[in-house]
Design an enzyme around this catalytic site. Structure first.
Site, PDB file in Angstrom:
ATOM      1  N   TYR A 155       0.096  -0.048  10.583  1.00  0.00           N
ATOM      2  CA  TYR A 155      -0.373  -0.473   9.260  1.00  0.00           C
ATOM      3  C   TYR A 155       0.739  -0.313   8.230  1.00  0.00           C
ATOM      4  CZ  TYR A 155      -3.192  -0.674   4.990  1.00  0.00           C
ATOM      5  OH  TYR A 155      -3.691  -1.002   3.746  1.00  0.00           O
ATOM      6  N   SER A 196       0.862  -1.182   0.000  1.00  0.00           N
ATOM      7  CA  SER A 196       0.000   0.000   0.000  1.00  0.00           C
ATOM      8  C   SER A 196       0.889   1.219   0.000  1.00  0.00           C
ATOM      9  CB  SER A 196      -0.874   0.000   1.261  1.00  0.00           C
ATOM     10  OG  SER A 196      -1.405   1.282   1.526  1.00  0.00           O
TER      11      SER A 196
END
Length: 313
Positions: free
Chosen positions: A184, A158
């Site tokens: 994350y 990501s």
């Protein structure tokens, strides 16, 4: 110096556009987190062109609903559901031990994002445990199936990997204050590093491993952060978000290509300081720490040590 791999596709390409004119009959694909969002659209694209598709999902009831929907929409009855909770190593090993035959495509798509602080049974921080360690164990466990007939593995990262490298000194936030976004980011940096090292280790097994960054898409992933706070021009639909994963999994252009980081269906440029200051401009770039071979080898060894300490029930 290797040349960047570029394609005729881009940010607005959809997964279905990627598979036009392809025939995946006889190919078996497993996609984690395929009950919604880009995972579902990835499954749809592969099923549309004849692949036998396995949806590995935590909620099998929802998974069955999705598989029934996709069977009707694609006309492909070879769509199946497998239970998988990536944060639970017992669940991962159950799927691995029950798998039979060759696997041609593995897309490590599932993930959680910016969740409140929590740890799994092993004491691993849950975003690292789910997004990275679950997929690491799954990929290793399926290695023999992947090498039977040659396979492509796609590890989803990501743009948020730019928020944090893997902090080896405190991966599980035992010392530093927990931050859901850096946690994350760390997990997505780890996913990228997995591909770098797996590409090297599995080169002689006829397995290629690459990274796909889907872009910024409004899916269930954002449920812990109150939705998507991103300018419209940088957003993608789930169909567009699935395109890079599908491209990495099936494109003839990538035959034999391994260990690369792709975004918008092209190989990403390494992140510059200027674009780091404008985080939206740098969405499709990759941070140096996410493709560093030394860090990748270190993470692989740390991950093996973590798995060695797992006591399965």
């Amino acid at each position: 110096m290797t040349h960047r791999i570029l394609s005729p596709f881009g940010k607005d390409t959809t997964a279905l556009e990627i598979v036009q004119n392809l025939d995946l009959a006889g190919k078996r694909a497993l996609i984690t987190g395929a009950a919604s969002g880009i995972g579902m659209e990835t499954a749809r694209a592969l099923a549309t062109v004849g692949a036998e598709v396995y949806l590995a999902v935590r909620n099998t009831e929802v998974g069955e609903q999705v598989s029934n929907q996709l069977r009707q929409e694609t006309g492909n009855n070879q769509i199946f559901v497998l239970p998988l909770d990536l944060a639970d190593q017992n669940s991962v090993q159950s799927l691995v031990s029950n798998w039979q035959g060759a696997l041609h495509i593995l897309i490590n798509n599932a993930g959680v994002m910016a969740i409140p602080e929590s740890h799994n049974a092993q004491g691993w921080e849950c975003q690292f445990a789910t997004n990275y360690m679950g997929h690491f164990a799954l990929s290793l466990g399926l290695h023999s199936a992947l090498k039977q007939e040659g396979a492509r593995v796609v590890s989803l990262s990501s743009a948020s990997h730019q928020l944090s490298p893997v902090v080896f000194e405190d991966i599980h936030y035992e010392i530093r204050p927990y931050d859901p976004f850096s946690a994350y980011g760390q997990s997505k940096s780890a996913n990228a590093l997995f591909a770098v090292e797996a590409a090297k280790r599995w080169a002689t097994d006829n397995i290629t491993v690459n990274v796909a960054a889907p872009g910024i898409i409004a899916t269930n992933l954002q449920r812990h952060i109150g939705g998507l706070k991103v300018p419209e021009q940088y957003r993608k639909t789930p169909q567009q978000g699935a395109a890079t994963s599908v491209w990495a999994a099936v494109s003839p252009l990538l035959e034999g290509v391994s260990g690369r980081y792709f975004a918008d269906c092209n190989e990403a440029e390494v992140m510059t300081q200027a674009n780091r200051e404008n985080r939206f401009e740098g969405i499709s770039q990759v941070a140096p720490w996410a493709i560093d071979a030394t860090l990748a080898a270190r993470l692989w060894n740390v991950s093996l040590e973590l798995l060695a300490g797992v006591k399965l029930v």
